[in-house]
Design a protein around this motif. Structure first.
Motif, mmCIF file in Angstrom:
data_model
loop_
_atom_site.group_PDB
_atom_site.id
_atom_site.type_symbol
_atom_site.label_atom_id
_atom_site.label_comp_id
_atom_site.label_asym_id
_atom_site.label_seq_id
_atom_site.Cartn_x
_atom_site.Cartn_y
_atom_site.Cartn_z
ATOM 1 N N THR A 110 0.854 -1.187 0.000
ATOM 2 C CA THR A 110 0.000 0.000 0.000
ATOM 3 C C THR A 110 0.894 1.243 0.000
ATOM 4 O OG1 THR A 110 -0.113 -0.211 2.417
ATOM 5 C CG2 THR A 110 -1.981 -1.032 1.144
ATOM 6 N N GLU A 111 0.335 2.329 -0.526
ATOM 7 C CA GLU A 111 1.094 3.572 -0.549
ATOM 8 C C GLU A 111 1.267 4.137 0.847
ATOM 9 O OE1 GLU A 111 -0.700 6.318 -3.205
ATOM 10 O OE2 GLU A 111 -0.375 5.076 -5.006
ATOM 11 N N THR A 112 0.297 3.912 1.702
ATOM 12 C CA THR A 112 0.392 4.420 3.069
ATOM 13 C C THR A 112 1.161 3.436 3.935
ATOM 14 O OG1 THR A 112 -1.717 3.377 3.659
ATOM 15 C CG2 THR A 112 -1.791 5.652 2.854
ATOM 16 N N SER A 113 1.853 3.971 4.926
ATOM 17 C CA SER A 113 2.584 3.141 5.880
ATOM 18 C C SER A 113 2.189 3.556 7.287
ATOM 19 C CB SER A 113 4.102 3.284 5.677
ATOM 20 O OG SER A 113 4.498 4.638 5.825
ATOM 21 N N GLY A 118 -2.510 6.140 10.726
ATOM 22 C CA GLY A 118 -2.012 5.469 9.525
ATOM 23 C C GLY A 118 -2.265 3.971 9.547
ATOM 24 N N ASP A 163 2.272 8.292 13.620
ATOM 25 C CA ASP A 163 1.024 8.632 12.940
ATOM 26 C C ASP A 163 -0.056 7.667 13.418
ATOM 27 O OD1 ASP A 163 -1.054 9.353 11.349
ATOM 28 O OD2 ASP A 163 -0.134 8.746 9.450
ATOM 29 N N GLU A 165 -0.970 0.162 7.086
ATOM 30 C CA GLU A 165 -0.299 -0.405 5.915
ATOM 31 C C GLU A 165 -0.635 -1.888 5.810
ATOM 32 O OE1 GLU A 165 4.176 -1.650 6.479
ATOM 33 O OE2 GLU A 165 3.893 0.302 7.453
#
Length: 240
Positions: A99-102, A111, A108, A113
Motif C-alpha cells: 500500500t502507498e500508506t505506511s 495510519g 502517525d 499499511e
C-alpha cells in the motif's frame, strides 16, 4: 552481478509444529488432518512499559521499534528453513508493503499499511505428524492503530494482468495487539497454477477487505525469486 535474496536458518522445533498445523488445518496439504486446530504464531510481546517523557504516548518501546524496523528492512527476502531430523522444509517470502500508506507506531496514530508475502511448506515421508504434506499460501500482514480486517474479510479479490478477477477465500486470521499498534496476519490458499501466473505477471492488483493494493515490478520480481527457490516436487507438474 546476480542478486540473491535467500538466507538459510535452522527451524525452531516449536515453530515447525505450529507452522505445519496451520497449513494442514487450513486444508493446504495433499492429505487432511481432521480435528487440527492450530493458529499461526504471533510476534513476542514484552511486558508493558510506560513511555518516557520524550516519547510519544502509545509508541512501542525501543526493542519493539527495532524489531519492526528490522522486519521492514528485510521485506522481499526469501528465507528457507529446514529440519532434516523431522524431514521438513519451509520457504517464506517476507511480506512486502503493497500500500502507498505506511504505519509507524507512535508517529502517525491514524495510519495503516498492508504487507503481502508467501509461505510454502513441504514435509517428507519421515515427518512424524504429516508425512508427504505440502502447502502454499499468500500471507498478509496488516499494521494499524486499530482492528481493520477482523470480521470484515472473507475473500481476497485478485486481478492478474488483464485476466478476469478471481476470489480466494481467507483461510487463517490472527490478531496480535502491541503497544501502539495492532498486527493482523492472514493466510490465503492459492492454487499453484494461479501462483505461477502471479509470479510471471507484469501487473497484479488486489483488494483485501477495505484495502486496495498493487504489486510493483520489484515486488513481482521478488515473487519470481521465491518461485525459483521452490523445488519441483512441491510445485508438482506445473513448473514451466
Amino acid at each position: 552481478m546476480t542478486r540473491s535474496f535467500s538466507t538459510l536458518r535452522p527451524l525452531p522445533f516449536s515453530a515447525l509444529f505450529v507452522a505445519m498445523g496451520l497449513f494442514l488445518a487450513a486444508g493446504c496439504g495433499t492429505g487432511g488432518m481432521e480435528g487440527t486446530n492450530v493458529t499461526p504464531p504471533s510476534p513476542p510481546e514484552g511486558p508493558a512499559t510506560q513511555p518516557p517523557a520524550d516519547r510519544s504516548p502509545g509508541a512501542p518501546p525501543p526493542a519493539e521499534e527495532e524489531a519492526l524496523t528490522g522486519d521492514a528492512a528485510r521485506q522481499g527476502l526469501v528465507e528457507m528453513e529446514s529440519d532434516p531430523d523431522l524431514d521438513f522444509r519451509s520457504w517464506r517470502l517476507i511480506p512486502m508493503q503493497v500500500t502507498e500508506t505506511s504505519f509507524t507506531p507512535g508517529i502517525d496514530p491514524t495510519g495503516s499499511e498492508l504487507r503481502m508475502g508467501a509461505i510454502a511448506l513441504s514435509a517428507g515421508p519421515n515427518h512424524p505428524i504429516g508425512p508427504n504434506q505440502s502447502g502454499l499460501q499468500l500471507f498478509f500482514m496488516g499494521i494499524s492503530h486499530e482492528w481493520v480486517y477482523e470480521g470484515e474479510v472473507d475473500v481476497l479479490h485478485l486481478r492478474i494482468g488483464g485476466g478476469e478477477p478471481v476470489q480466494l477465500e481467507l483461510s487463517t486470521y490472527r490478531e496480535s495487539p502491541g503497544q501502539g499498534y495492532v498486527l493482523e496476519t492472514m493466510g490465503v490458499r492459492i492454487p499453484v497454477e494461479l501462483f505461477l501466473r502471479l509470479s510471471r505477471a507484469t501487473s497484479v492488483e488486489g483488494r483485501l477487505g477495505p484495502t486496495e493494493f498493487r504489486l510493483g515490478p520489484d515486488q513481482l520480481q521478488r515473487f519470481r525469486a521465491f518461485v525459483d527457490e521452490l523445488p519441483a516436487d512441491l510445485l508438482g507438474a506445473v513448473t514451466g
